[in-house]
Design a protein around this motif. Structure first.
Motif, PDB file in Angstrom:
ATOM      1  N   UNK A 156       0.841  -1.206   0.000  1.00  0.00           N
ATOM      2  CA  UNK A 156       0.000   0.000   0.000  1.00  0.00           C
ATOM      3  C   UNK A 156       0.874   1.253   0.000  1.00  0.00           C
ATOM      4  N   UNK A 157       1.966   1.205   0.739  1.00  0.00           N
ATOM      5  CA  UNK A 157       2.863   2.360   0.802  1.00  0.00           C
ATOM      6  C   UNK A 157       3.599   2.602  -0.510  1.00  0.00           C
ATOM      7  N   UNK A 158       3.650   1.578  -1.356  1.00  0.00           N
ATOM      8  CA  UNK A 158       4.310   1.719  -2.648  1.00  0.00           C
ATOM      9  C   UNK A 158       3.345   2.129  -3.757  1.00  0.00           C
ATOM     10  N   UNK A 159       2.057   2.256  -3.434  1.00  0.00           N
ATOM     11  CA  UNK A 159       1.048   2.518  -4.468  1.00  0.00           C
ATOM     12  C   UNK A 159       1.043   3.964  -4.953  1.00  0.00           C
ATOM     13  N   UNK A 160       1.696   4.860  -4.241  1.00  0.00           N
ATOM     14  CA  UNK A 160       1.820   6.235  -4.712  1.00  0.00           C
ATOM     15  C   UNK A 160       0.783   7.204  -4.189  1.00  0.00           C
TER      16      UNK A 160
END
Length: 388
Positions: A156-160
């Motif tokens: 989720x933290x990498x989703x932007x």
């Protein structure tokens, strides 16, 4: 504005979720989370909301639904809850029947934490049904793998997306959890020399070496932790949780392994704790010429969580919950959640949801349906007020 949610609608969604097996694939009888992700994705589609499906691992997707706000160029509010459950071994009820009995909904994941998913889905639906927008965008993430490696929330933290704050769904009995422990788990291995057990002097017993290591952990290392405490979560701890070694009853064992579980508290850095364990074991091994050991890299390394009670999300959740159930206090818990990954990167987070941790992972897991309804109402009211 006091919100009322229809109990039957909550029941329907929660039963749907519990009836879909989603045991973490790393556990006995595991089933990838794909089918429950399909359900959540279809739910958002019926509401006309955009959603993202992110394949974290094969057949293990996160789903992130997006509810537009009055303002959409500002960081939003994240609602996050995990889809995976623990194993169903030794359960005394049908784990997927989702039976409602005496106001309690039974089944694996009913409490931990499909009740939170249901409450969040109902909250998202309330806004669409009533044609009301929250002040800021709201992202609801149904995630994989909280029960083992936290891969879902990390994705989720990498989703932007930009998040101003988060509500992380877990069974807290509608209380606001603002602090919890982190964890470092690794293996320590002793290496000896094999020999026939009739001539033990020709070998070096790896199990005997490990006994020294375990004694050092239990006595010396644990004694140092007695004063490492936090007012909300208690004492830092270190435990030996598994041990394996030896190949035959007549062979001096060449190798022995243990797994250790080190619980960190707010203020401790889990990366530094891991390095300290390495250094401690190296110094200990240097005191015994027959002790040859390896400290393997952590297979789990997580951070402690500590959110200020004065943050907006904590103040709102405690106020809205207090209006429904009476006084709500912020407190800490000894276990870990997805929230620590969010707070570690600066996203103020509160752990909140229906059900009690005492019912999580149990042989007859259940959640009180009325608490799930109240959770949905509290989340709606928080969404209405956040960011204004």
């Amino acid at each position: 504005m006091s919100i009322k949610i229809e109990e039957q609608r909550v029941l329907q969604i929660l039963q749907d979720l519990v009836r879909i097996p989603s045991v973490n694939p790393n556990l006995d009888g595991g089933v990838p989370e794909r089918k429950i992700a399909d359900y959540v994705e279809a739910f958002f589609a019926r509401l006309g909301l955009a959603s993202e499906r992110r394949e974290v691992r094969p057949d293990r997707p996160n789903v992130i639904g997006i509810l537009p706000g009055v303002l959409n160029d500002v960081p939003g509010l994240l609602l996050e809850a995990h889809m995976d459950t623990v194993q169903i071994t030794n359960m005394t009820i049908d784990p997927f029947s989702a039976e409602l009995r005496d106001g309690k909904l039974y089944g694996r994941g009913a409490c931990d934490t499909k009740a939170s998913i249901a409450a969040m889905l109902v909250a998202m639906e309330w806004f669409v049904t009533n044609d009301i927008k929250p002040h800021v965008p709201v992202f609801m993430a149904a995630t994989v793998d909280e029960e083992v490696n936290f891969l879902g929330v990390l994705d989720v933290l990498e989703a932007g997306h930009r998040f101003a704050a988060a509500i992380v769904g877990e069974p807290t009995e509608l209380q606001a959890v603002v602090a919890h422990k982190g964890v470092v788990r690794c293996e320590i291995e002793t290496i000896g020399v094999s020999a026939h057990s009739s001539k033990p002097e020709e070998g070096v017993n790896a199990i005997s070496g490990m006994m020294k290591v375990v004694h050092h952990i239990d006595r010396t290392m644990n004694d140092r932790l007695r004063d490492v405490t936090h007012p909300l979560v208690g004492q830092a701890t270190l435990n030996v949780t598994e041990i394996t070694g030896g190949v035959a009853p007549n062979t001096i064992p060449e190798r022995c392994r243990i797994k250790i579980d080190r619980r960190t508290i707010p203020g401790e850095d889990s990366d530094q704790v891991w390095r300290d364990i390495q250094a401690e074991m190296a110094l200990f091994a240097a005191t015994d010429e027959q002790l040859n050991l390896i400290v393997h890299p952590p297979f789990v390394l997580d951070y402690a969580m500590d959110t200020s009670p004065d943050s907006e999300i904590v103040r709102l959740v405690t106020a809205k919950a207090g209006e429904k159930i009476g006084e709500v206090r912020t407190h800490g818990v000894p276990y870990g959640t997805d929230a620590s990954k969010l707070t570690h990167v600066g996203i103020p987070s509160v752990v909140f949801g229906p059900g009690s941790i005492d019912q999580a992972h149990t042989k007859d897991e259940w959640v009180e349906l009325k608490q799930v309804v109240l959770a949905a109402e509290i989340i709606v009211e928080t969404m209405l007020a956040f960011g204004k």
